[in-house]
Design a protein around this motif. Sequence first.
Motif, PDB file in Angstrom:
ATOM      1  N   PRO A   1       0.854  -1.200   0.000  1.00 32.38           N
ATOM      2  CA  PRO A   1       0.000   0.000   0.000  1.00 32.38           C
ATOM      3  C   PRO A   1       0.885   1.244   0.000  1.00 32.38           C
ATOM      4  CG  PRO A   1      -0.561  -1.516   1.799  1.00 32.38           C
ATOM      5  CD  PRO A   1       0.777  -1.921   1.268  1.00 32.38           C
ATOM      6  N   GLU A   2       0.943   1.922  -1.115  1.00 32.08           N
ATOM      7  CA  GLU A   2       1.843   3.066  -1.229  1.00 32.08           C
ATOM      8  C   GLU A   2       1.418   4.193  -0.293  1.00 32.08           C
ATOM      9  OE1 GLU A   2       4.622   3.287  -2.794  1.00 32.08           O
ATOM     10  OE2 GLU A   2       4.492   1.299  -3.708  1.00 32.08           O
ATOM     11  N   PRO A   3       2.381   4.868   0.338  1.00 34.66           N
ATOM     12  CA  PRO A   3       2.036   5.989   1.229  1.00 34.66           C
ATOM     13  C   PRO A   3       1.436   7.141   0.442  1.00 34.66           C
ATOM     14  CG  PRO A   3       4.415   5.891   0.879  1.00 34.66           C
ATOM     15  CD  PRO A   3       3.835   4.658   0.263  1.00 34.66           C
ATOM     16  N   ASP A   4       0.566   7.881   1.105  1.00 32.24           N
ATOM     17  CA  ASP A   4       0.040   9.091   0.484  1.00 32.24           C
ATOM     18  C   ASP A   4       0.333  10.275   1.386  1.00 32.24           C
ATOM     19  OD1 ASP A   4      -3.482   8.518   1.323  1.00 32.24           O
ATOM     20  OD2 ASP A   4      -1.713   8.764   2.565  1.00 32.24           O
ATOM     21  N   ASP A   5       0.048  11.463   0.893  1.00 28.54           N
ATOM     22  CA  ASP A   5       0.363  12.669   1.648  1.00 28.54           C
ATOM     23  C   ASP A   5      -0.679  12.916   2.728  1.00 28.54           C
ATOM     24  OD1 ASP A   5       2.618  13.204   0.242  1.00 28.54           O
ATOM     25  OD2 ASP A   5       1.638  14.502  -1.216  1.00 28.54           O
ATOM     26  N   ALA A   6      -0.184  13.064   3.951  1.00 29.96           N
ATOM     27  CA  ALA A   6      -1.040  13.577   5.023  1.00 29.96           C
ATOM     28  C   ALA A   6      -0.690  15.052   5.164  1.00 29.96           C
ATOM     29  CB  ALA A   6      -0.763  12.822   6.313  1.00 29.96           C
ATOM     30  N   THR A   7      -1.145  15.662   6.210  1.00 31.72           N
ATOM     31  CA  THR A   7      -0.770  17.041   6.442  1.00 31.72           C
ATOM     32  C   THR A   7       0.736  17.120   6.582  1.00 31.72           C
ATOM     33  OG1 THR A   7      -2.821  17.282   7.663  1.00 31.72           O
ATOM     34  CG2 THR A   7      -1.207  19.036   7.930  1.00 31.72           C
ATOM     35  N   PRO A   8       1.403  18.093   5.949  1.00 28.86           N
ATOM     36  CA  PRO A   8       2.851  18.216   6.125  1.00 28.86           C
ATOM     37  C   PRO A   8       3.204  18.420   7.601  1.00 28.86           C
ATOM     38  CG  PRO A   8       2.071  19.608   4.341  1.00 28.86           C
ATOM     39  CD  PRO A   8       0.857  19.091   5.037  1.00 28.86           C
ATOM     40  N   LEU A   9       4.495  18.378   7.908  1.00 29.63           N
ATOM     41  CA  LEU A   9       4.938  18.472   9.284  1.00 29.63           C
ATOM     42  C   LEU A   9       4.816  19.909   9.785  1.00 29.63           C
ATOM     43  CD1 LEU A   9       5.948  16.766  11.564  1.00 29.63           C
ATOM     44  CD2 LEU A   9       8.283  17.225  10.868  1.00 29.63           C
ATOM     45  N   ILE A  10       3.568  20.394   9.755  1.00 33.47           N
ATOM     46  CA  ILE A  10       3.213  21.688  10.317  1.00 33.47           C
ATOM     47  C   ILE A  10       2.038  21.423  11.238  1.00 33.47           C
ATOM     48  CG2 ILE A  10       2.349  24.009   9.840  1.00 33.47           C
ATOM     49  CD1 ILE A  10       3.626  23.781   7.059  1.00 33.47           C
TER      50      ILE A  10
ATOM     51  N   LYS B   1      -1.447   6.274   5.316  1.00 32.93           N
ATOM     52  CA  LYS B   1      -2.253   6.147   4.105  1.00 32.93           C
ATOM     53  C   LYS B   1      -3.725   6.317   4.456  1.00 32.93           C
ATOM     54  CE  LYS B   1      -3.063   3.274   0.004  1.00 32.93           C
ATOM     55  NZ  LYS B   1      -2.564   4.319  -0.921  1.00 32.93           N
ATOM     56  N   LYS B   2      -4.308   7.374   3.941  1.00 33.44           N
ATOM     57  CA  LYS B   2      -5.748   7.633   4.086  1.00 33.44           C
ATOM     58  C   LYS B   2      -6.215   7.572   5.533  1.00 33.44           C
ATOM     59  CE  LYS B   2      -6.957   6.038  -0.557  1.00 33.44           C
ATOM     60  NZ  LYS B   2      -7.754   5.094  -1.381  1.00 33.44           N
ATOM     61  N   GLY B   3      -5.506   8.281   6.421  1.00 27.05           N
ATOM     62  CA  GLY B   3      -5.911   8.366   7.809  1.00 27.05           C
ATOM     63  C   GLY B   3      -5.527   7.170   8.648  1.00 27.05           C
ATOM     64  N   LYS B   4      -4.999   6.120   8.012  1.00 23.84           N
ATOM     65  CA  LYS B   4      -4.573   4.921   8.740  1.00 23.84           C
ATOM     66  C   LYS B   4      -3.056   4.835   8.759  1.00 23.84           C
ATOM     67  CE  LYS B   4      -8.501   1.806   7.872  1.00 23.84           C
ATOM     68  NZ  LYS B   4      -8.854   0.462   7.364  1.00 23.84           N
ATOM     69  N   MET B   5      -2.565   3.985   9.654  1.00 23.23           N
ATOM     70  CA  MET B   5      -1.150   3.667   9.667  1.00 23.23           C
ATOM     71  C   MET B   5      -0.955   2.319   8.981  1.00 23.23           C
ATOM     72  SD  MET B   5       0.201   6.229  11.048  1.00 23.23           S
ATOM     73  CE  MET B   5       1.820   5.504  10.857  1.00 23.23           C
ATOM     74  N   ILE B   6      -0.023   2.266   8.052  1.00 22.67           N
ATOM     75  CA  ILE B   6       0.360   1.005   7.420  1.00 22.67           C
ATOM     76  C   ILE B   6       1.593   0.480   8.145  1.00 22.67           C
ATOM     77  CG2 ILE B   6       1.102  -0.131   5.299  1.00 22.67           C
ATOM     78  CD1 ILE B   6      -1.789   0.878   5.253  1.00 22.67           C
TER      79      ILE B   6
ATOM     80  N   TYR C   1       1.437  -6.719   5.220  1.00 24.48           N
ATOM     81  CA  TYR C   1       1.055  -5.343   5.513  1.00 24.48           C
ATOM     82  C   TYR C   1      -0.196  -5.316   6.378  1.00 24.48           C
ATOM     83  CZ  TYR C   1       4.270  -4.469   1.649  1.00 24.48           C
ATOM     84  OH  TYR C   1       5.382  -4.429   0.839  1.00 24.48           O
ATOM     85  N   LEU C   2      -0.110  -4.536   7.467  1.00 25.26           N
ATOM     86  CA  LEU C   2      -1.245  -4.340   8.360  1.00 25.26           C
ATOM     87  C   LEU C   2      -1.708  -2.891   8.255  1.00 25.26           C
ATOM     88  CD1 LEU C   2       0.293  -6.040  11.534  1.00 25.26           C
ATOM     89  CD2 LEU C   2      -1.092  -7.150   9.776  1.00 25.26           C
ATOM     90  N   ALA C   3      -2.945  -2.636   8.630  1.00 26.89           N
ATOM     91  CA  ALA C   3      -3.481  -1.277   8.608  1.00 26.89           C
ATOM     92  C   ALA C   3      -4.332  -1.065   9.854  1.00 26.89           C
ATOM     93  CB  ALA C   3      -4.309  -1.040   7.348  1.00 26.89           C
ATOM     94  N   GLY C   4      -4.238   0.121  10.450  1.00 27.26           N
ATOM     95  CA  GLY C   4      -5.032   0.431  11.638  1.00 27.26           C
ATOM     96  C   GLY C   4      -4.970   1.907  11.971  1.00 27.26           C
ATOM     97  N   PHE C   5      -5.805   2.312  12.941  1.00 24.77           N
ATOM     98  CA  PHE C   5      -5.866   3.709  13.361  1.00 24.77           C
ATOM     99  C   PHE C   5      -5.074   3.890  14.659  1.00 24.77           C
ATOM    100  CE2 PHE C   5      -9.738   2.913  10.957  1.00 24.77           C
ATOM    101  CZ  PHE C   5      -9.764   3.997  10.085  1.00 24.77           C
ATOM    102  N   PRO C   6      -4.153   4.871  14.712  1.00 23.20           N
ATOM    103  CA  PRO C   6      -3.389   5.092  15.953  1.00 23.20           C
ATOM    104  C   PRO C   6      -4.274   5.641  17.063  1.00 23.20           C
ATOM    105  CG  PRO C   6      -2.883   6.800  14.354  1.00 23.20           C
ATOM    106  CD  PRO C   6      -3.759   5.817  13.651  1.00 23.20           C
ATOM    107  N   LYS C   7      -4.157   5.052  18.236  1.00 27.30           N
ATOM    108  CA  LYS C   7      -4.905   5.492  19.412  1.00 27.30           C
ATOM    109  C   LYS C   7      -3.933   5.571  20.589  1.00 27.30           C
ATOM    110  CE  LYS C   7      -9.041   5.390  17.467  1.00 27.30           C
ATOM    111  NZ  LYS C   7      -9.905   6.580  17.335  1.00 27.30           N
ATOM    112  N   TYR C   8      -4.421   6.115  21.690  1.00 22.94           N
ATOM    113  CA  TYR C   8      -3.573   6.242  22.873  1.00 22.94           C
ATOM    114  C   TYR C   8      -4.251   5.603  24.063  1.00 22.94           C
ATOM    115  CZ  TYR C   8      -0.780   8.314  26.609  1.00 22.94           C
ATOM    116  OH  TYR C   8       0.015   8.493  27.703  1.00 22.94           O
TER     117      TYR C   8
ATOM    118  N   LEU D   1      -1.616  12.952  12.757  1.00 25.38           N
ATOM    119  CA  LEU D   1      -0.748  12.307  11.765  1.00 25.38           C
ATOM    120  C   LEU D   1      -0.314  13.314  10.716  1.00 25.38           C
ATOM    121  CD1 LEU D   1      -2.636   8.946  11.122  1.00 25.38           C
ATOM    122  CD2 LEU D   1      -0.737   9.365  12.681  1.00 25.38           C
ATOM    123  N   THR D   2       0.945  13.222  10.307  1.00 23.07           N
ATOM    124  CA  THR D   2       1.431  14.010   9.183  1.00 23.07           C
ATOM    125  C   THR D   2       2.079  13.044   8.190  1.00 23.07           C
ATOM    126  OG1 THR D   2       3.697  14.381   9.928  1.00 23.07           O
ATOM    127  CG2 THR D   2       1.999  15.791  10.882  1.00 23.07           C
ATOM    128  N   ASN D   3       2.622  13.583   7.123  1.00 22.30           N
ATOM    129  CA  ASN D   3       3.276  12.716   6.146  1.00 22.30           C
ATOM    130  C   ASN D   3       4.666  12.280   6.602  1.00 22.30           C
ATOM    131  OD1 ASN D   3       4.542  15.157   5.935  1.00 22.30           O
ATOM    132  ND2 ASN D   3       4.603  15.183   3.706  1.00 22.30           N
TER     133      ASN D   3
END
Length: 466
Positions: A31-40, A331-336, A350-357, A443-445
């Motif tokens: 699953p190719e990475p996509d752009d999230a919000t830049p590191l701002i 990728k698309k709001g998830k972590m690969i 490859y696994l996919a999921g949403f980061p939580k705390y 999350l950022t890119n």
Amino acid sequence: MLKFSSNLLIICSILFISSCATTNKIDALKPEPDDATPLIYENTPSYINMPISVKLKDIENQTNASLSGLIYEDNSIEDDDIEMKVWKLAPITIKNEIGEKIKTILPLKAIVKYRIGTKKLGIEIYDTREFHLDGVVTLVSDVALINWKLNTKTELKSLDWNESPTMTVFGKNVPVTYLINPAVKLFKSKIEKKIDEAIAKSMDFKPNVLAALEKICVPFLMNETYESWLRIVPIEIYSTSAKLKNDTFVLDMGMKCNMETLIGKQPESKFNASKIILKPVTKIPEDITANIVAISTYQEASKIMTKNFAGQEFGSGSQKVKVQNVAIWHKKGKMIIALDVLGSVNGTIYLAGFPKYNEKTKEIFFDQLDYALDTKNKLMRTANWLAQGLVLKKIEQSCRYSIKPNLEEGQKSMMTYMRNYSPMQGVFVNGKMEDIQFQKIQLTNQAIIAFIKVKGTVSVSVDGLK
């Protein structure tokens, strides 16, 4: 012979088929990475209160260091008919005076030349007299903090002579106390100004405050294992007016700043003294509120998660794999999460999921963790046992990024700056911290960004400043 050859062929075929059955090559689609919000990111400023106390003894020591020997010299008699030299005879004493004022006692010796005369018809007629003064001057000063400096407005209150003032007449010293006392006003303003200048010079807080801030703002290592660094970036400095309490000046100083926790190599300091402005305020909150940004780059977080998998096997019996390396991206709001595995299955899954705390364990984990669709399809055909929920659950347990050591080490490291920490001789920092509270994840890119809040108190005292 033919029968033996046939049996050998059958055995080889069985071994080959068995080998294929026990070791599969998984070739899942990445699953190719996509752009999230830049590191701002929006970093909520932190407010650190630093009540500062300065003992009068330190002001006295600094003033004495600034004023020694010949403290004033005016060699021109033409401008105001006065020529004067003033020496400090003994150490200056500074004490508390009633009404939040300071009293300065200055033992001095002065030689004053006073010219009396006139100019008529182009002829100058002058008589110059020389006065020898030896006494103790008592001055009282109002005090304020202006532009980083302890500012005094000094007024000469009295002059007590150790010896009767004399005047040289025909080569002899003649007592002229009755003339000198009214003449004190001639140099009164000069002595007052000199004391004000000496105190302002010796009690310029700006170099001390900026030097202390520069050291505090050098990013410091909070956790060696996780290579996490805390960086403080000052924005503004606030200060109330200085107040005199007993033998100590007290003023509340506060700092508005950004605080960041970065993972990896030591980041550069962002301290810039030229951009820091002192703003006067009437009141500063007692407690500090520190909003810390914890930045974990995907590369560094991958290294930490790889350590989590070290020495572990997943599966049962002859169907097992070991994770050799971990890589994560967005990728698309998830972590690969890419796991390079060796064993009964070789390749990358490859696994996919949403980061939580997790507030209790202080861990970043991945909710709804599952195999990426193409990976799951490939596993169902080649290694169904690896796709089963039980194995995934065990893998999921290692797909965690604990920030508890970071928080604990960060708190421990920050406390070293709050237990009589001395950034320079005579300056001491003390304080306390409450529990660190997690706020949110972004999350950022390039990174996972965690927002953390810390509360506590800080105080700065000056004792023995040189």
